[in-house]
Design an enzyme around this catalytic site. Sequence first.
Site, PDB file in Angstrom:
ATOM      1  N   GLY A  69      11.952   2.765  -5.872  1.00 21.99           N
ATOM      2  CA  GLY A  69      11.133   3.144  -4.707  1.00 21.99           C
ATOM      3  C   GLY A  69      10.052   2.113  -4.479  1.00 21.99           C
ATOM      4  N   GLY A  85     -15.465  -8.125   2.478  1.00 26.10           N
ATOM      5  CA  GLY A  85     -14.381  -7.547   1.668  1.00 26.10           C
ATOM      6  C   GLY A  85     -13.779  -8.614   0.777  1.00 26.10           C
ATOM      7  N   ALA A  86     -14.061  -8.508  -0.539  1.00 19.14           N
ATOM      8  CA  ALA A  86     -13.575  -9.518  -1.498  1.00 19.14           C
ATOM      9  C   ALA A  86     -12.425  -8.943  -2.302  1.00 19.14           C
ATOM     10  CB  ALA A  86     -14.722  -9.945  -2.411  1.00 19.14           C
ATOM     11  N   SER A 105      15.775  -0.116  -5.638  1.00 14.59           N
ATOM     12  CA  SER A 105      14.753   0.055  -6.668  1.00 14.59           C
ATOM     13  C   SER A 105      14.409   1.524  -6.845  1.00 14.59           C
ATOM     14  CB  SER A 105      13.483  -0.700  -6.263  1.00 14.59           C
ATOM     15  OG  SER A 105      12.912  -0.081  -5.119  1.00 14.59           O
ATOM     16  N   GLU A 124       1.701  -9.417  -2.316  1.00 12.78           N
ATOM     17  CA  GLU A 124       1.068  -9.607  -3.612  1.00 12.78           C
ATOM     18  C   GLU A 124       2.078 -10.198  -4.591  1.00 12.78           C
ATOM     19  OE1 GLU A 124      -1.211  -6.232  -4.914  1.00 12.78           O
ATOM     20  OE2 GLU A 124      -2.022  -5.971  -2.904  1.00 12.78           O
ATOM     21  N   ASN A 128       5.547  -4.170   8.578  1.00 12.82           N
ATOM     22  CA  ASN A 128       5.646  -3.402   7.335  1.00 12.82           C
ATOM     23  C   ASN A 128       6.650  -2.258   7.464  1.00 12.82           C
ATOM     24  OD1 ASN A 128       4.044  -4.942   5.774  1.00 12.82           O
ATOM     25  ND2 ASN A 128       2.245  -3.637   5.847  1.00 12.82           N
ATOM     26  N   VAL A 182      -6.934  -9.181  -0.202  1.00  7.96           N
ATOM     27  CA  VAL A 182      -6.719 -10.028   0.967  1.00  7.96           C
ATOM     28  C   VAL A 182      -7.882 -11.012   1.153  1.00  7.96           C
ATOM     29  CG1 VAL A 182      -6.550 -10.034   3.493  1.00  7.96           C
ATOM     30  CG2 VAL A 182      -5.196  -8.458   2.150  1.00  7.96           C
ATOM     31  N   CYS A 222       0.291  -0.947   0.888  1.00  9.49           N
ATOM     32  CA  CYS A 222       0.483  -1.107   2.338  1.00  9.49           C
ATOM     33  C   CYS A 222       1.599  -0.281   2.960  1.00  9.49           C
ATOM     34  CB  CYS A 222       0.728  -2.577   2.657  1.00  9.49           C
ATOM     35  SG  CYS A 222      -0.695  -3.597   2.268  1.00  9.49           S
ATOM     36  N   PRO A 265      -7.749   2.736   3.890  1.00  7.35           N
ATOM     37  CA  PRO A 265      -6.803   3.652   3.227  1.00  7.35           C
ATOM     38  C   PRO A 265      -6.399   4.817   4.123  1.00  7.35           C
ATOM     39  CG  PRO A 265      -9.038   4.054   2.440  1.00  7.35           C
ATOM     40  CD  PRO A 265      -9.119   2.874   3.366  1.00  7.35           C
TER      41      PRO A 265
HETATM   42  N1  LIG Z   1      -3.228  -5.921  -0.426  1.00  2.79           N
HETATM   43  C1  LIG Z   1      -2.419  -6.603   0.347  1.00  2.79           C
HETATM   44  O1  LIG Z   1      -1.496  -7.239  -0.106  1.00  2.79           O
HETATM   45  C2  LIG Z   1      -2.627  -6.634   1.832  1.00  2.79           C
HETATM   46  C3  LIG Z   1      -1.877  -7.532   2.600  1.00  2.79           C
HETATM   47  C4  LIG Z   1      -2.070  -7.567   3.983  1.00  2.79           C
HETATM   48  C5  LIG Z   1      -3.018  -6.744   4.568  1.00  2.79           C
HETATM   49  N2  LIG Z   1      -3.745  -5.884   3.803  1.00  2.79           N
HETATM   50  C6  LIG Z   1      -4.779  -5.098   4.467  1.00  2.79           C
HETATM   51  O2  LIG Z   1      -6.034  -5.758   4.246  1.00  2.79           O
HETATM   52  C7  LIG Z   1      -7.093  -4.811   4.110  1.00  2.79           C
HETATM   53  C8  LIG Z   1      -7.787  -5.001   2.780  1.00  2.79           C
HETATM   54  O3  LIG Z   1      -6.873  -4.753   1.747  1.00  2.79           O
HETATM   55  P1  LIG Z   1      -7.187  -5.142   0.238  1.00  2.79           P
HETATM   56  O4  LIG Z   1      -5.932  -4.889  -0.524  1.00  2.79           O
HETATM   57  O5  LIG Z   1      -7.811  -6.496   0.184  1.00  2.79           O
HETATM   58  O6  LIG Z   1      -8.288  -4.028  -0.125  1.00  2.79           O
HETATM   59  P2  LIG Z   1      -9.264  -3.996  -1.373  1.00  2.79           P
HETATM   60  O7  LIG Z   1      -9.610  -2.574  -1.608  1.00  2.79           O
HETATM   61  O8  LIG Z   1      -8.701  -4.819  -2.496  1.00  2.79           O
HETATM   62  O9  LIG Z   1     -10.576  -4.773  -0.874  1.00  2.79           O
HETATM   63  C9  LIG Z   1     -11.442  -4.293   0.106  1.00  2.79           C
HETATM   64  C10 LIG Z   1     -12.872  -4.622  -0.308  1.00  2.79           C
HETATM   65  O10 LIG Z   1     -13.742  -4.311   0.776  1.00  2.79           O
HETATM   66  C11 LIG Z   1     -14.987  -3.902   0.225  1.00  2.79           C
HETATM   67  N3  LIG Z   1     -15.767  -3.191   1.224  1.00  2.79           N
HETATM   68  C12 LIG Z   1     -15.514  -1.996   1.808  1.00  2.79           C
HETATM   69  N4  LIG Z   1     -16.464  -1.692   2.715  1.00  2.79           N
HETATM   70  C13 LIG Z   1     -17.346  -2.720   2.713  1.00  2.79           C
HETATM   71  C14 LIG Z   1     -18.535  -2.992   3.440  1.00  2.79           C
HETATM   72  N5  LIG Z   1     -18.988  -2.147   4.371  1.00  2.79           N
HETATM   73  N6  LIG Z   1     -19.190  -4.139   3.185  1.00  2.79           N
HETATM   74  C15 LIG Z   1     -18.731  -4.996   2.248  1.00  2.79           C
HETATM   75  N7  LIG Z   1     -17.605  -4.800   1.527  1.00  2.79           N
HETATM   76  C16 LIG Z   1     -16.916  -3.670   1.768  1.00  2.79           C
HETATM   77  C17 LIG Z   1     -14.582  -3.043  -0.960  1.00  2.79           C
HETATM   78  O11 LIG Z   1     -15.652  -2.920  -1.876  1.00  2.79           O
HETATM   79  C18 LIG Z   1     -13.383  -3.826  -1.519  1.00  2.79           C
HETATM   80  O12 LIG Z   1     -13.758  -4.712  -2.550  1.00  2.79           O
HETATM   81  C19 LIG Z   1      -6.437  -3.442   4.294  1.00  2.79           C
HETATM   82  O13 LIG Z   1      -6.547  -3.073   5.637  1.00  2.79           O
HETATM   83  C20 LIG Z   1      -4.983  -3.700   3.940  1.00  2.79           C
HETATM   84  O14 LIG Z   1      -4.118  -2.805   4.600  1.00  2.79           O
HETATM   85  C21 LIG Z   1      -3.573  -5.826   2.459  1.00  2.79           C
HETATM   86  O1  LIG Z   2      14.110  -5.597  -1.730  1.00  2.00           O
HETATM   87  C1  LIG Z   2      13.063  -5.060  -2.070  1.00  2.00           C
HETATM   88  C2  LIG Z   2      11.787  -5.592  -1.741  1.00  2.00           C
HETATM   89  C3  LIG Z   2      10.653  -4.908  -2.149  1.00  2.00           C
HETATM   90  N1  LIG Z   2      10.750  -3.766  -2.865  1.00  2.00           N
HETATM   91  C4  LIG Z   2       9.521  -3.049  -3.272  1.00  2.00           C
HETATM   92  O2  LIG Z   2       8.707  -2.881  -2.134  1.00  2.00           O
HETATM   93  C5  LIG Z   2       7.332  -2.879  -2.508  1.00  2.00           C
HETATM   94  C6  LIG Z   2       6.547  -3.862  -1.664  1.00  2.00           C
HETATM   95  O3  LIG Z   2       6.916  -5.168  -2.000  1.00  2.00           O
HETATM   96  P1  LIG Z   2       6.388  -6.460  -1.211  1.00  2.00           P
HETATM   97  O4  LIG Z   2       6.562  -6.243   0.227  1.00  2.00           O
HETATM   98  O5  LIG Z   2       7.016  -7.643  -1.803  1.00  2.00           O
HETATM   99  O6  LIG Z   2       4.839  -6.491  -1.626  1.00  2.00           O
HETATM  100  P2  LIG Z   2       3.489  -6.126  -0.831  1.00  2.00           P
HETATM  101  O7  LIG Z   2       2.415  -6.872  -1.503  1.00  2.00           O
HETATM  102  O8  LIG Z   2       3.374  -4.654  -0.712  1.00  2.00           O
HETATM  103  O9  LIG Z   2       3.664  -6.785   0.614  1.00  2.00           O
HETATM  104  C7  LIG Z   2       3.962  -6.026   1.775  1.00  2.00           C
HETATM  105  O10 LIG Z   2       2.789  -5.435   2.295  1.00  2.00           O
HETATM  106  C8  LIG Z   2       1.758  -6.388   2.615  1.00  2.00           C
HETATM  107  C9  LIG Z   2       0.540  -5.589   3.016  1.00  2.00           C
HETATM  108  O11 LIG Z   2       0.546  -5.196   4.330  1.00  2.00           O
HETATM  109  C10 LIG Z   2       2.267  -7.312   3.702  1.00  2.00           C
HETATM  110  O12 LIG Z   2       1.246  -8.252   4.021  1.00  2.00           O
HETATM  111  C11 LIG Z   2       3.507  -8.030   3.213  1.00  2.00           C
HETATM  112  O13 LIG Z   2       4.027  -8.848   4.254  1.00  2.00           O
HETATM  113  C12 LIG Z   2       4.545  -6.991   2.811  1.00  2.00           C
HETATM  114  O14 LIG Z   2       5.693  -7.621   2.249  1.00  2.00           O
HETATM  115  C13 LIG Z   2       7.318  -3.193  -4.002  1.00  2.00           C
HETATM  116  O15 LIG Z   2       7.183  -2.012  -4.756  1.00  2.00           O
HETATM  117  C14 LIG Z   2       8.658  -3.829  -4.241  1.00  2.00           C
HETATM  118  O16 LIG Z   2       9.108  -3.668  -5.578  1.00  2.00           O
HETATM  119  C15 LIG Z   2      11.995  -3.236  -3.201  1.00  2.00           C
HETATM  120  O17 LIG Z   2      12.084  -2.199  -3.845  1.00  2.00           O
HETATM  121  N2  LIG Z   2      13.104  -3.915  -2.790  1.00  2.00           N
END
Ligand SMILES: NC(=O)c1ccc[n+]([C@@H]2O[C@H](COP(=O)([O-])OP(=O)(O)OC[C@H]3O[C@@H](n4cnc5c(N)ncnc54)[C@H](O)[C@@H]3O)[C@@H](O)[C@H]2O)c1
Ligand SMILES: O=c1ccn([C@@H]2O[C@H](COP(=O)(O)OP(=O)(O)O[C@H]3O[C@H](CO)[C@@H](O)[C@H](O)[C@H]3O)[C@@H](O)[C@H]2O)c(=O)[nH]1
EC number: 1.1.1.22
Length: 464
Positions: A272, A10-11, A270, A166, A225, A14, A277, A94
């Site tokens: 919303g 998964g690239a 905000s 993010e 979360n 995360v 996540c 998802p």
């Molecule tokens: N986005 C965030 O900020 C964040 C933060 C913390 C945790 N997470 C969690 O981390 C996980 C990944 O999130 P993301 O935002 O990186 O998702 P993403 O959709 O950006 O990336 C996932 C990748 O996995 C690949 N993939 C799916 N099935 C595959 C397979 N069988 N073999 C190889 N590649 C495969 C997809 O093509 C995709 O590029 C989720 O469970 C999410 O909840 C996300």
């Molecule tokens: O005081 C606040 C803080 C955040 N937000 C909103 O909440 C959402 C989420 O923000 P943020 O949590 O900063 O970004 P994410 O990248 O969604 O990160 C959350 O979700 C990730 C995925 O699970 C976790 O890894 C992180 O710890 C967790 O903060 C955004 O729309 C923000 O604008 C507000 O409206 N008010």
Amino acid sequence: MKVSNICCIGAGYVGGPTMTMIAAKCPHIKVNVVDINQKRIDSWNDPDVNNIPIYEPGLSDLVKKTRGENLFFTTDVNQAILDADMIFISVNTPTKTYGVGKGMAADLKYIELCARQIAEVATSDKIIVEKSTLPVRTAEALRSILDNTGNGVHFDILSNPEFLAEGTAVSDLLNPDRVLIGAENTEKGKKAQQALVDVYSNWVSQERILTTNVWSSELSKLTANAFLAQRVSSINALSELCEVTEADVNEVARAIGTDSRIGAKFLQSSVGFGGSCFQKDILNLVYIAQTYGLQEVADYWEQVIIMNDHQKRRFAKKIVKTLFNTVSGKKITLLGWAFKKDTNDTRESAAIYVADYLLNEQAEVTVYDPKVTSEQIYSDLNYLGTRSDEENRRLLKVESGPMKAVENAHATAVLTEWDEFVQYDWKDIYERMLKPAFLFDGRMLLDHEKMKQIGFDVYTIGKG
Ligand SMILES: NC(=O)c1ccc[n+]([C@@H]2O[C@H](COP(=O)([O-])OP(=O)(O)OC[C@H]3O[C@@H](n4cnc5c(N)ncnc54)[C@H](O)[C@@H]3O)[C@@H](O)[C@H]2O)c1
Ligand SMILES: O=c1ccn([C@@H]2O[C@H](COP(=O)(O)OP(=O)(O)O[C@H]3O[C@H](CO)[C@@H](O)[C@H](O)[C@H]3O)[C@@H](O)[C@H]2O)c(=O)[nH]1
């Protein structure tokens, strides 16, 4: 045990940044990031690092330093599995869109596919790390698949959820509040846990590396979360009360946030919360509680989502009401489409729902976002399925600059808190708009007194 070869499946948002940080901090470890999405891998390998698929401040510099040294992006999943001592699963989880748990449960099909592929390919012992956010007790399912379909090799399963946000991914990874590693309570499980502790110890201090059992680790991610999102929904609930009582939600947030037991963070009212996540993980938590028959627990957390949906809808409604109860044929400009600043990610962004609501009211919506492409914007709208792609493209325009976007608009609405929006020449914006010029601040971003002096009719979340 010393880890020398890591594979991450998964690239995405995360896998990409997390593995780049491990590669940067552990030059002795070879890191292969694999994905089935060829286009995504090609972008990670683009000779111009500015074209990597994810925009995160500081990320391209780190990729530049490590790519081709000890960090590799490839679609050769099998080879990377074969070579690895430790395999991170970082694929998407998802909300299910079909069958049992539709609209609530996490869809674990990608996780299961990974487990089956690892079991089929692996010819030596591996440590499997759950990096994706997963329902509590997923490790049990993984263990069953790995042990029942494997080649007789031993698998250790760790839970190592990711807490990066993010827009601040690089600094969060560089200096995490904590790293959480859950392991099975066996001798081998403890050794595997220590192997991952050793990887993080290359740059994270020992007291910030928490070790727990697997179930606590899995559940802590959903809980973190849920707590964070609950704070946003709580302050947003109060924002509506502020609007009718002439209290100011920013002042209330400051007043309560200085109480050290409450704390100042995550109290920014905000339009919303969005992002991939919060909603997904809370729905998952609600579903898990329901499957254990814990209806009160489920109802408690579901309210966080209900309040968030209400906040998005009431912002859009306010625009319609303020514009004399109709926006039909009126140009409304949305500044910002990303779910927060400093990211090009738009998943579950409030802007999508506000735009959809306004389009239903026959508004002519124009969007400007500094980092989001027009194709992404149309794809987000099409995903809702409210109208055809052709209709969405006819009714909603995307501009590449802010000044053109606000030209002849009846209203401008700020939906993402991009820094550059504050710097604009708002007098110029006012002059370009139709009068009365309405300004809706969904982020409490602008200097509202100044905006009123310029001549805007200002509406902001959380202020009467
Ligand atoms: N986005 C965030 O900020 C964040 C933060 C913390 C945790 N997470 C969690 O981390 C996980 C990944 O999130 P993301 O935002 O990186 O998702 P993403 O959709 O950006 O990336 C996932 C990748 O996995 C690949 N993939 C799916 N099935 C595959 C397979 N069988 N073999 C190889 N590649 C495969 C997809 O093509 C995709 O590029 C989720 O469970 C999410 O909840 C996300
Ligand atoms: O005081 C606040 C803080 C955040 N937000 C909103 O909440 C959402 C989420 O923000 P943020 O949590 O900063 O970004 P994410 O990248 O969604 O990160 C959350 O979700 C990730 C995925 O699970 C976790 O890894 C992180 O710890 C967790 O903060 C955004 O729309 C923000 O604008 C507000 O409206 N008010």
